[in-house]
Design a protein around this motif. Structure first.
Motif, PDB file in Angstrom:
ATOM      1  N   ARG A  15       0.829  -1.216   0.000  1.00  0.00           N
ATOM      2  CA  ARG A  15       0.000   0.000   0.000  1.00  0.00           C
ATOM      3  C   ARG A  15       0.860   1.260   0.000  1.00  0.00           C
ATOM      4  NH1 ARG A  15      -4.099  -3.483   3.327  1.00  0.00           N
ATOM      5  NH2 ARG A  15      -5.477  -3.964   1.590  1.00  0.00           N
ATOM      6  N   TYR A  18       2.033   1.622  -3.551  1.00  0.00           N
ATOM      7  CA  TYR A  18       0.989   2.155  -4.448  1.00  0.00           C
ATOM      8  C   TYR A  18       0.993   3.681  -4.418  1.00  0.00           C
ATOM      9  CZ  TYR A  18      -1.280  -2.427  -5.190  1.00  0.00           C
ATOM     10  OH  TYR A  18      -1.572  -3.726  -5.558  1.00  0.00           O
ATOM     11  N   ASP A  22       1.785   5.906  -7.659  1.00  0.00           N
ATOM     12  CA  ASP A  22       0.814   6.847  -8.231  1.00  0.00           C
ATOM     13  C   ASP A  22       1.429   8.230  -8.408  1.00  0.00           C
ATOM     14  OD1 ASP A  22      -1.006   4.842  -8.344  1.00  0.00           O
ATOM     15  OD2 ASP A  22      -2.197   5.486  -6.615  1.00  0.00           O
ATOM     16  N   GLU A  59      -0.259  -8.364  -3.851  1.00  0.00           N
ATOM     17  CA  GLU A  59      -1.233  -7.427  -4.420  1.00  0.00           C
ATOM     18  C   GLU A  59      -2.638  -8.043  -4.389  1.00  0.00           C
ATOM     19  OE1 GLU A  59       0.435  -5.351  -8.167  1.00  0.00           O
ATOM     20  OE2 GLU A  59       1.639  -7.145  -7.879  1.00  0.00           O
ATOM     21  N   GLN A 120      -7.109  -0.336  -4.482  1.00  0.00           N
ATOM     22  CA  GLN A 120      -6.266  -1.525  -4.249  1.00  0.00           C
ATOM     23  C   GLN A 120      -5.922  -2.250  -5.550  1.00  0.00           C
ATOM     24  OE1 GLN A 120      -5.081  -2.008  -1.236  1.00  0.00           O
ATOM     25  NE2 GLN A 120      -6.285  -0.235  -0.584  1.00  0.00           N
ATOM     26  N   PHE A 123      -0.415  -3.125  -9.649  1.00  0.00           N
ATOM     27  CA  PHE A 123       0.474  -2.295 -10.472  1.00  0.00           C
ATOM     28  C   PHE A 123       0.148  -2.441 -11.954  1.00  0.00           C
ATOM     29  CE2 PHE A 123       3.323  -2.959  -6.723  1.00  0.00           C
ATOM     30  CZ  PHE A 123       3.354  -1.626  -6.320  1.00  0.00           C
ATOM     31  N   ARG A 126      -2.614  -0.109 -12.724  1.00  0.00           N
ATOM     32  CA  ARG A 126      -2.193   1.286 -12.540  1.00  0.00           C
ATOM     33  C   ARG A 126      -1.279   1.766 -13.657  1.00  0.00           C
ATOM     34  NH1 ARG A 126      -2.740   2.731  -6.683  1.00  0.00           N
ATOM     35  NH2 ARG A 126      -3.823   0.925  -5.874  1.00  0.00           N
TER      36      ARG A 126
END
Ligand code: SF4
Ligand code: SF4
Length: 241
Positions: A15, A18, A22, A59, A120, A123, A126
């Motif tokens: 987390r 992440y 981002d 993940e 959540q 990757f 994202r």
């Protein structure tokens, strides 16, 4: 032997990663936009959720622990479909084709075309940023003529994309780096890595508690997966370090 506390540490680390990912991705988007171009991704745009999505087990656990009962039921139905059709798959090309044509969209996609686990998502989700209209994300390139494929490739900004695809290379590369970091953390904890198809990994956790089984080591994990008929290299990759 590893234990649940170590899973907690791994999830917390994911987390944090992440958040970092981002912020770095935002920078990639800004740099690309500064060159006068734009990323076509946006809310409600979801053609990419029909691709095979992979993640590490850490993940997948981050998603598994926030699922509602309804989402869990959708994951199970999706995994049942995968298990039913995976025997028909002989190579990566047929696996990717099966995913798109038979298995369909990620079960975590909501009715209003949003990601049901957005905060959540792994990757790989994202990092996928499109430099072209989303119609290209829905295109089955196997169905294009040679001339259409050539025209597509000539339209790409080769300085920016992960050629021969139209996705931004910078975020794709970042995603791969962060995913490798997550795999390394798994290896450091358990002595092996486990990754694979995201909905299938979530199913393994919700249905069988695979995370707890993994605490007993590589051999116990592999024996379990094989004996339960759950081991398929397109769905689960286990690597001993
Ligand atoms: S990758 Fe393609 S389908 Fe996915 S959000 Fe971006 S433009 Fe839309
Ligand atoms: S996790 Fe979310 S973003 Fe990723 S494929 Fe599923 S619905 Fe799409």
């Amino acid at each position: 032997m590893a234990n649940q506390n170590q899973w907690q540490i791994l999830r917390e680390e994911i987390r944090r990663q992440y958040e970092l990912f981002d912020s770095l991705t935002l920078r990639c988007i800004e740099e690309y936009s500064n060159s006068g171009k734009r990323i076509h991704c946006g809310k409600g745009c979801c053609e990419c959720c029909n691709l095979a999505v992979n993640s590490t087990y850490s993940e997948a656990l981050c998603v598994a622990e926030i699922l509602t009962e309804a989402q869990t039921a959708l994951i199970k139905a999706h995994a049942d479909k995968l298990l039913k059709h995976i025997a028909e798959v002989s190579d990566l090309k047929s696996y990717l084709g099966m995913q798109r044509k038979i298995i369909g969209f990620c079960p975590l996609l909501t009715d209003n075309r949003a990601c049901g686990v957005y905060g959540q998502r792994p990757f790989s989700c994202r990092s996928l940023l499109s430099t072209l209209d989303n119609a290209w994300c829905a295109t089955d390139f196997a169905l294009l003529s040679p001339a259409e494929k050539t025209a597509f490739m000539e339209s790409l900004d080769r300085q920016a994309v992960a050629f021969p695809m139209h996705y931004l290379a910078a975020s794709r590369d970042l995603g791969q780096q962060f995913e490798s970091r997550s795999a390394l953390a798994l290896a450091a904890t358990f002595g092996f890595t486990l990754s694979g198809n995201l909905p299938f990994l979530i199913y393994l956790e919700k249905e069988y508690g695979l995370g707890s089984i993994m605490c007993h080591g590589y051999s116990v994990t592999m024996d379990f997966l094989r004996q339960a008929g759950l081991f398929n290299p397109f769905l689960v990759t286990v690597e001993k370090i």
